[in-house]
Design a protein around this motif. Structure first.
Motif, PDB file in Angstrom:
ATOM      1  N   ARG A 164       4.569  11.431  -1.018  1.00 38.96           N
ATOM      2  CA  ARG A 164       3.114  11.352  -1.164  1.00 38.96           C
ATOM      3  C   ARG A 164       2.757   9.924  -1.530  1.00 38.96           C
ATOM      4  O   ARG A 164       3.361   9.348  -2.443  1.00 38.96           O
ATOM      5  CB  ARG A 164       2.623  12.335  -2.235  1.00 38.96           C
ATOM      6  CG  ARG A 164       1.108  12.493  -2.288  1.00 38.96           C
ATOM      7  CD  ARG A 164       0.701  13.609  -3.242  1.00 38.96           C
ATOM      8  NE  ARG A 164      -0.741  13.805  -3.195  1.00 38.96           N
ATOM      9  CZ  ARG A 164      -1.354  14.612  -2.334  1.00 38.96           C
ATOM     10  NH1 ARG A 164      -0.640  15.299  -1.466  1.00 38.96           N
ATOM     11  NH2 ARG A 164      -2.668  14.734  -2.352  1.00 38.96           N
ATOM     12  N   LEU A 165       1.805   9.371  -0.832  1.00 37.10           N
ATOM     13  CA  LEU A 165       1.396   7.998  -1.065  1.00 37.10           C
ATOM     14  C   LEU A 165       0.241   7.989  -2.061  1.00 37.10           C
ATOM     15  O   LEU A 165      -0.742   8.720  -1.899  1.00 37.10           O
ATOM     16  CB  LEU A 165       0.955   7.356   0.252  1.00 37.10           C
ATOM     17  CG  LEU A 165       0.929   5.834   0.334  1.00 37.10           C
ATOM     18  CD1 LEU A 165       2.338   5.268   0.136  1.00 37.10           C
ATOM     19  CD2 LEU A 165       0.372   5.392   1.675  1.00 37.10           C
ATOM     20  N   ALA A 166       0.359   7.185  -3.087  1.00 30.67           N
ATOM     21  CA  ALA A 166      -0.682   7.093  -4.111  1.00 30.67           C
ATOM     22  C   ALA A 166      -1.609   5.925  -3.805  1.00 30.67           C
ATOM     23  O   ALA A 166      -1.196   4.937  -3.176  1.00 30.67           O
ATOM     24  CB  ALA A 166      -0.049   6.899  -5.484  1.00 30.67           C
ATOM     25  N   PRO A 167      -2.864   6.004  -4.240  1.00 32.44           N
ATOM     26  CA  PRO A 167      -3.723   4.822  -4.139  1.00 32.44           C
ATOM     27  C   PRO A 167      -3.050   3.644  -4.840  1.00 32.44           C
ATOM     28  O   PRO A 167      -2.488   3.788  -5.920  1.00 32.44           O
ATOM     29  CB  PRO A 167      -5.000   5.256  -4.861  1.00 32.44           C
ATOM     30  CG  PRO A 167      -5.015   6.750  -4.716  1.00 32.44           C
ATOM     31  CD  PRO A 167      -3.579   7.163  -4.811  1.00 32.44           C
ATOM     32  N   GLY A 168      -3.089   2.484  -4.216  1.00 34.07           N
ATOM     33  CA  GLY A 168      -2.380   1.336  -4.762  1.00 34.07           C
ATOM     34  C   GLY A 168      -1.001   1.157  -4.186  1.00 34.07           C
ATOM     35  O   GLY A 168      -0.253   0.284  -4.620  1.00 34.07           O
ATOM     36  N   GLU A 169      -0.644   1.969  -3.169  1.00 38.67           N
ATOM     37  CA  GLU A 169       0.660   1.851  -2.524  1.00 38.67           C
ATOM     38  C   GLU A 169       0.480   1.678  -1.019  1.00 38.67           C
ATOM     39  O   GLU A 169      -0.503   2.140  -0.435  1.00 38.67           O
ATOM     40  CB  GLU A 169       1.514   3.083  -2.781  1.00 38.67           C
ATOM     41  CG  GLU A 169       1.944   3.265  -4.222  1.00 38.67           C
ATOM     42  CD  GLU A 169       2.787   4.502  -4.430  1.00 38.67           C
ATOM     43  OE1 GLU A 169       3.542   4.521  -5.418  1.00 38.67           O
ATOM     44  OE2 GLU A 169       2.673   5.455  -3.623  1.00 38.67           O
ATOM     45  N   LEU A 170       1.478   1.045  -0.414  1.00 38.90           N
ATOM     46  CA  LEU A 170       1.555   0.923   1.035  1.00 38.90           C
ATOM     47  C   LEU A 170       2.850   1.557   1.524  1.00 38.90           C
ATOM     48  O   LEU A 170       3.867   1.533   0.828  1.00 38.90           O
ATOM     49  CB  LEU A 170       1.568  -0.548   1.465  1.00 38.90           C
ATOM     50  CG  LEU A 170       0.347  -1.408   1.183  1.00 38.90           C
ATOM     51  CD1 LEU A 170       0.640  -2.846   1.593  1.00 38.90           C
ATOM     52  CD2 LEU A 170      -0.870  -0.872   1.921  1.00 38.90           C
ATOM     53  N   LEU A 171       2.809   2.124   2.737  1.00 33.83           N
ATOM     54  CA  LEU A 171       4.025   2.500   3.437  1.00 33.83           C
ATOM     55  C   LEU A 171       4.228   1.469   4.533  1.00 33.83           C
ATOM     56  O   LEU A 171       3.302   1.198   5.313  1.00 33.83           O
ATOM     57  CB  LEU A 171       3.897   3.899   4.037  1.00 33.83           C
ATOM     58  CG  LEU A 171       5.205   4.473   4.591  1.00 33.83           C
ATOM     59  CD1 LEU A 171       6.151   4.814   3.447  1.00 33.83           C
ATOM     60  CD2 LEU A 171       4.949   5.712   5.427  1.00 33.83           C
ATOM     61  N   LEU A 172       5.403   0.876   4.572  1.00 32.72           N
ATOM     62  CA  LEU A 172       5.714  -0.166   5.540  1.00 32.72           C
ATOM     63  C   LEU A 172       6.849   0.293   6.433  1.00 32.72           C
ATOM     64  O   LEU A 172       7.905   0.699   5.937  1.00 32.72           O
ATOM     65  CB  LEU A 172       6.083  -1.463   4.811  1.00 32.72           C
ATOM     66  CG  LEU A 172       6.332  -2.716   5.644  1.00 32.72           C
ATOM     67  CD1 LEU A 172       5.964  -3.964   4.849  1.00 32.72           C
ATOM     68  CD2 LEU A 172       7.794  -2.822   6.100  1.00 32.72           C
ATOM     69  N   LEU A 173       6.641   0.253   7.738  1.00 26.52           N
ATOM     70  CA  LEU A 173       7.665   0.561   8.727  1.00 26.52           C
ATOM     71  C   LEU A 173       8.032  -0.734   9.446  1.00 26.52           C
ATOM     72  O   LEU A 173       7.150  -1.538   9.774  1.00 26.52           O
ATOM     73  CB  LEU A 173       7.160   1.571   9.764  1.00 26.52           C
ATOM     74  CG  LEU A 173       6.523   2.867   9.265  1.00 26.52           C
ATOM     75  CD1 LEU A 173       6.080   3.714  10.458  1.00 26.52           C
ATOM     76  CD2 LEU A 173       7.476   3.649   8.380  1.00 26.52           C
TER      77      LEU A 173
END
Length: 255
Positions: A170-179
């Protein structure tokens, strides 16, 4: 709570190669993003990565789960290869609101990034990673190993059962997912990636800066990157007043 996802993506040839065998998939209407790194040389690698992301999108649009969609992409690459030996790595994410499914095969990677931290979510299917896991190689040694580009899993190998890595989060506000493809992670250490994420003003600028730094470090392979961020409208005004990491990056987000 409703959430919005913003993203930026870019793929370049790099500073040494003449052709780009990477392929990107950005399908926000499906909550789906992916990076594929084709192998087999010009045309074959390009075809493998393109077939993989196109089939992945079709399968998810038809209602398949991410794991089954990756297997469908694998079978499509085998069919397209006709024994030519081409293949592709793949890392893909499917979002449902803030929750995500992540799947990968090979050494294309996924990271979770915040203002002060970076965590690798995927686990490379590669020879050097196997040696690290066995205690025979350190991560620093792996970066210089002559066989660091040898993968142990990829889409398109008809005589090997595909083992897909998978995790949910789960992605939280303030986070990025990078591929990214290994053209980025092979040139930049994790800390360098996190530093660029913390210093950029927008997602588009972030991707451009990451690719440029990878080129400056050598750019020996094709370089591809997707960054995805989540902002909650209910809290975005508070976050903006505090000049938070993600709110700054999402000023020009793509819906």
């Amino acid at each position: 709570m409703s959430e919005l996802l913003g993203y930026a993506a870019q793929s370049i040839t790099g500073c040494v190669r003449e052709h780009n065998e990477d392929a990107l998939l950005c399908a926000p209407e499906l909550g789906l993003w992916a990076v594929a790194d084709g192998m087999g040389g010009h045309l074959r690698g390009e075809v493998a990565s393109a077939v993989a992301v196109a089939t992945l999108r079709e399968a998810v649009a038809a209602g398949q789960g991410l794991d089954n969609a990756v297997q469908a992409a694998h079978e499509a690459v085998i069919a397209a290869a006709s024994g030519s030996g081409m293949g592709t790595t793949l890392v893909a994410v499917r979002f449902d609101g803030a929750a995500f499914d992540l799947a990968w095969a090979g050494d294309s990677r996924a990271y979770r990034v915040s203002a002060g931290d970076i965590a690798r979510l995927s686990h490379d299917h590669s020879l050097v990673q196997a040696l690290i896991d066995a205690g025979q190689l350190s991560p620093k040694q792996a970066r210089r190993h002559p066989q660091r580009n040898v993968v142990t899993q990829c889409l398109g190998q008809e005589h090997q059962a595909l083992e897909v890595g998978h995790m949910r989060g789960r992605l939280a506000p303030g986070e990025l997912l990078l591929l990214c493809s290994d053209g980025l992670s092979g040139e930049l250490e994790d800390g360098q990636i996190q530093t660029q994420c913390a210093g950029a003003d927008t997602l588009d600028e972030l991707v451009t800066r990451l690719l440029q730094q990878a080129c400056d470090a050598g750019g020996r392979d094709n370089i591809s990157c997707i960054v995805i961020g989540l902002v909650s409208p209910e809290t975005s005004s508070v976050a903006q007043r505090s000049n938070s990491f993600l709110s700054r990056l999402l000023k020009s987000r793509r819906p």
